[in-house]
Each structure stands twice: as C-alpha cells, then as structure tokens.
Write an enzyme that holds these catalytic residues in place. Structure first.
Site, PDB file in Angstrom:
ATOM      1  N   HIS A   1      -8.091   3.549  19.866  1.00 10.21           N
ATOM      2  CA  HIS A   1      -7.178   2.736  20.528  1.00 10.21           C
ATOM      3  C   HIS A   1      -8.008   2.101  22.057  1.00 10.21           C
ATOM      4  CE1 HIS A   1      -4.024   3.991  17.570  1.00 10.21           C
ATOM      5  NE2 HIS A   1      -4.647   2.753  17.163  1.00 10.21           N
TER       6      HIS A   1
ATOM      7  N   GLN B   1       0.838  -1.219   0.025  1.00 10.66           N
ATOM      8  CA  GLN B   1      -0.007   0.009  -0.141  1.00 10.66           C
ATOM      9  C   GLN B   1       0.834   1.244   0.043  1.00 10.66           C
ATOM     10  OE1 GLN B   1      -2.097  -1.216   3.646  1.00 10.66           O
ATOM     11  NE2 GLN B   1      -0.277  -1.436   4.791  1.00 10.66           N
TER      12      GLN B   1
ATOM     13  N   ASP C   1      -7.787  -4.907  14.135  1.00  8.43           N
ATOM     14  CA  ASP C   1      -7.493  -3.440  14.009  1.00  8.43           C
ATOM     15  C   ASP C   1      -7.022  -3.110  12.550  1.00  8.43           C
ATOM     16  OD1 ASP C   1      -6.752  -0.899  14.170  1.00  8.43           O
ATOM     17  OD2 ASP C   1      -5.220  -1.128  15.598  1.00  8.43           O
TER      18      ASP C   1
HETATM   19  N1  SPD Z   1     -11.308   4.864   8.019  1.00 10.51           N
HETATM   20  C1  SPD Z   1     -10.107   4.568   9.111  1.00 10.51           C
HETATM   21  C2  SPD Z   1     -10.251   3.233   9.414  1.00 10.51           C
HETATM   22  C3  SPD Z   1      -9.146   2.892  10.189  1.00 10.51           C
HETATM   23  C4  SPD Z   1      -9.498   1.951  11.236  1.00 10.51           C
HETATM   24  N2  SPD Z   1      -8.055   1.303  11.796  1.00 10.51           N
HETATM   25  C5  SPD Z   1      -6.898   2.228  12.020  1.00 10.51           C
HETATM   26  C6  SPD Z   1      -5.778   1.652  12.588  1.00 10.51           C
HETATM   27  C7  SPD Z   1      -5.148   2.382  13.905  1.00 10.51           C
HETATM   28  N3  SPD Z   1      -4.441   1.484  14.596  1.00 10.51           N
END
Ligand code: SPD
Length: 282
Positions: free
Chosen positions: A64, A33, A157
């Site tokens: 978090h 990415q 996550d």
């Molecule tokens: N649209 C944003 C979604 C992101 C979710 N994950 C974020 C990772 C942070 N630890």
C-alpha cells in the site's frame, strides 16, 4: 499433536505456497468472486480472492505504501486521485496521509470486499469513512469512461489479471484511463511479479505504451505475494517526465514503515537488471 490446517495458494498452476491457519473466519461467493478470510499463523488475517492472497495484516503496508506514495510524490501538484479496485482500503488509508488531496475517490466493483474489510480488517480499512473519501461501488471500466478529464492521479489497485481484474490490463482500458486523467496526470498500476513470464510482462508494458509516452516500473518485496518480488508501474504523458517531490514525501515519511526517502527518490533506478532486460528497458 494437533495437525495444522493449511491454505494453499496456487500460482499460475506452476507453484504452490502454503500458510498454516488457525481457522477460516469468512467465506462467501459474491456476485463477482469467491472471498475468504483466514487467520494465519505467520501473517495474521489474510484476505483471499478467488484463491489468491490479496493482503495480510502483517505485510500489507509494503504494497500500500508503494502503490500510493510513489505516484503522489512524482506528480507536480496532485489534488484529486481515483483508486480503481483496492476495496480493502489500504491504498486509500495511505493517500489520506497527504494533505494535498482535496478528494480521494475509490471505485470498487465488489461491495462485499469493502464490507468484509471494514469488519475484519479495521486497521486497513480505517480511512474509508474519512470526509475526503468517496466510495463508489461500480465497475471501474464503466466508471472511468464516464469521468473524463477528472483526476490528477489514477491508481489501479487490481486483483491479478484473471476474473474481474482482467479488463484492467488492456489497451482499451489504458486509453480510457488517459482520457480520465487531467493534463499531466499520471497512472500507477500494480504490474505483477518481475518473475512472471516475459511475454506477459511485456504485454502490460506495451498496452500501457499505447496510451502513455513515459513508462517507469519499480519494485518492492511483499512477503506474501508469489515469487518474492513485486512490481508497480507509473505512466504519464507529462513532457517534463517524472520528478520527485522531496518536500511532499518528507512531510509524511515519519508515518511510513517500508519506504525511505532515498528509496523513493531513486525508485526507478533500483530496478534489478534481469527485470530491466525482460522489459527491454535501457
Ligand atoms: N497476487 C496478488 C496481487 C494483488 C494485488 N492487489 C492487492 C490489493 C490490495 N489492496
């Protein structure tokens, strides 16, 4: 007068959100990415993956805390936890606050996310070298298939369901998550904004339902996530359902900046009715 340089996040080709930036401090294409880091005026440093805001210095604690303490405080007796994604280390940092964990495993597909987080977001990534933490740079889908009956809690996550994150929202993946959990284990996923299209949100819930009997979404407000309100969802097959471990939460509550005891205790009851209706929840 000097003109602002703007980073514009495009959300599902329907909305755009703009951030005035001081400068771009990192930009590279990893194997998976595009990773960029901006110094923004409003939210401090911002990690952007494939054009989507992942986290910022100023509001990261909300996301978090929500994705880590709610699953930890709704499991009976958690000792082992696996985080899939979360290479910035914010979720791991929160989990380390709980003495109950004997091991915390992070499985992130993209080593570059871990490296840049350690370098540019030291307050977020600060526990990635903690002795209880094991970091694996591997594809979470494969990792989970190879580790059956191993974890009390699994936290997904992930990025949004496009690119490398797409496979982390599927039926097949949730079945593998179930198999990787110990008896009475629970999974917590980031489940996108309650404002997203109904069909999409219902699909996440129905995919989870193919592997889990109890599904409980909850919401919070992450300033830099599109559309104002964000959701996470817990799922389990524990017959006793989900009960709040008051003492476990109280032990760490003074170290939190978003979640309160009352909010955590009633987290599944404070779902806005419009989201409840979208998901056909009672
Ligand atoms: N649209 C944003 C979604 C992101 C979710 N994950 C974020 C990772 C942070 N630890």
């Amino acid at each position: 007068m000097q003109q602002n340089k703007w980073f514009i996040e495009e959300d599902n080709k329907e909305l755009r959100f703009g951030y005035a930036t001081e400068n771009k401090i990192f930009s590279a294409e990893s194997e998976f990415q595009k990773i960029e880091i901006f110094e923004t005026k409003a939210y401090g440093r911002m990690l952007v993956i494939d054009g989507c805001v992942m986290t910022t210095e100023k509001d990261e604690f909300v996301y978090h805390e929500m994705i880590s303490h709610i699953p930890t405080c709704y499991h009976k007796d958690p000792k082992s936890v696996l985080v899939i994604g979360g290479g910035d280390g914010g979720t791991v940092r929160e989990l380390v606050k709980h003495e109950c964990f004997e091991e915390i495993t992070l499985c992130e597909i993209d080593g570059m996310v871990v490296d840049v987080s350690k370098e540019f977001f030291p307050t977020i990534a600060k526990e990635l070298n903690h002795p209880k933490v094991k970091v694996c740079i591997e594809d979470g889908i494969k990792f989970i298939q190879e580790n059956k009956n191993s974890y009390d809690i699994i936290i997904i996550d992930s990025t949004d369901p496009i690119g490398p994150g797409e496979g982390l929202f599927t039926n097949d993946f949730y079945k593998d998550v179930k198999a990787a959990l110990k008896t009475d284990g629970l999974v917590c996923i980031q489940s996108e904004s309650p404002w997203y299209k109904k069909e999409f949100l219902q699909k996440i819930t129905s995919n989870l339902s193919s592997a889990f009997k109890t599904i409980r979404p909850y919401v919070g407000s992450v300033a830099t996530y599109p559309r104002g309100l964000w959701s996470w969802t817990l799922a389990t097959n524990d017959k006793q359902g989900l009960n709040f471990a008051e003492e476990r939460f109280s032990k760490i509550s003074k170290n939190l900046n978003y979640l309160t005891f009352t909010q955590a205790k009633y987290i599944f009851d404070i779902i806005p009715p419009f989201y409840r209706k979208k998901l056909n929840l009672k």
